[in-house]
Motif scaffolding. Structure first.
Motif, PDB file in Angstrom:
ATOM      1  N   LEU A  88    -165.530  -1.744   4.087  1.00 20.39           N
ATOM      2  CA  LEU A  88    -165.282  -2.707   3.063  1.00 20.39           C
ATOM      3  C   LEU A  88    -163.775  -2.460   3.385  1.00 20.39           C
ATOM      4  CD1 LEU A  88    -166.439  -3.282  -0.402  1.00 20.39           C
ATOM      5  CD2 LEU A  88    -163.897  -2.902  -0.071  1.00 20.39           C
ATOM      6  N   MET A  89    -163.425  -3.675   3.259  1.00 23.63           N
ATOM      7  CA  MET A  89    -161.954  -3.854   3.341  1.00 23.63           C
ATOM      8  C   MET A  89    -161.420  -4.395   2.245  1.00 23.63           C
ATOM      9  SD  MET A  89    -159.020  -3.344   5.056  1.00 23.63           S
ATOM     10  CE  MET A  89    -159.643  -3.300   6.978  1.00 23.63           C
ATOM     11  N   HIS A  90    -160.855  -3.486   1.453  1.00 24.81           N
ATOM     12  CA  HIS A  90    -160.139  -3.943   0.123  1.00 24.81           C
ATOM     13  C   HIS A  90    -159.272  -4.963   0.103  1.00 24.81           C
ATOM     14  CE1 HIS A  90    -158.678  -3.924  -4.015  1.00 24.81           C
ATOM     15  NE2 HIS A  90    -159.735  -3.153  -4.461  1.00 24.81           N
ATOM     16  N   PRO A  91    -159.826  -6.358  -0.807  1.00 21.29           N
ATOM     17  CA  PRO A  91    -158.965  -7.425  -0.516  1.00 21.29           C
ATOM     18  C   PRO A  91    -157.275  -7.206  -0.928  1.00 21.29           C
ATOM     19  CG  PRO A  91    -161.019  -7.938  -1.455  1.00 21.29           C
ATOM     20  CD  PRO A  91    -160.921  -6.567  -1.309  1.00 21.29           C
ATOM     21  N   LYS A  92    -157.378  -6.635  -1.886  1.00 15.00           N
ATOM     22  CA  LYS A  92    -156.023  -6.596  -2.604  1.00 15.00           C
ATOM     23  C   LYS A  92    -155.023  -5.452  -2.109  1.00 15.00           C
ATOM     24  CE  LYS A  92    -153.942  -6.941  -7.135  1.00 15.00           C
ATOM     25  NZ  LYS A  92    -154.322  -7.273  -8.483  1.00 15.00           N
TER      26      LYS A  92
END
Length: 139
Positions: A88-92
C-alpha cells in the motif's frame, strides 16, 4: 478420438483452475473504509489482487490524501487463508507499507497495514458495499 480426449482434458483442467480461484475471489468487490464515506474496488489481474479508490469523501481526501481512481493496494496474493504480500502506498505521505487482508465474514475483512515489523501494525475492518444493480427496463 484422441482429439476428443485432449479437448476433454483441457476443458477439465480449465474448469478445475476456475474452481480453485473461487475462494480467493471472495475478496472481489467494493469495500468501504470504517468511516463509511470512502471505498475501494478490489479486482484480480494475472492472479494478483489490487485495490483502486472508488469513492472519496471529504475526510478521506483531507486525512489520508485519497484520490478517486488511484491505485491504493497492489500485488496481494492468496495463500489459502489470507491475502498477503501486497503493498500500500500511503497517498498522503508516500510511504510504502505491507498489507495483509483476512476475510472475517462474507461482508467484512480485516486489513493489517505495517512497515517493517508486523507486530507494529494498524488494523481496520472494511465492509462490503452493496452495489446498486440496475433493473431491466420494463416493456
Amino acid at each position: 478420438m484422441d482429439r476428443i480426449k485432449l479437448l476433454f482434458l483441457v476443458t477439465a483442467l480449465l474448469l478445475a483452475g476456475a474452481r480453485a480461484d473461487q475462494p480467493a475471489d471472495q475478496l472481489l468487490g467494493r469495500w468501504q473504509f470504517p468511516a463509511g464515506g470512502s471505498s475501494v474496488d478490489i479486482y484480480r489481474q494475472a492472479g494478483l489482487y489490487f485495490a483502486r479508490v472508488a469513492q472519496v469523501d471529504q475526510a478521506g481526501k483531507q486525512n489520508f490524501g485519497l484520490v478517486k481512481d488511484s491505485l491504493l493496494i497492489r500485488n496481494l496474493h492468496y495463500d489459502g487463508q489470507l491475502w498477503a504480500g501486497g503493498r500500500l502506498m500511503h497517498p498522503k505521505t508516500g510511504i510504502a507499507l505491507r498489507v495483509e487482508v483476512e476475510m472475517l465474514q462474507p461482508d467484512a475483512i480485516n486489513v493489517t497495514v505495517y512497515k517493517g515489523f508486523k507486530f507494529l501494525n494498524r488494523q481496520f475492518i472494511m465492509t462490503r458495499q452493496q452495489t446498486n444493480k440496475s433493473l431491466p427496463a420494463a416493456n
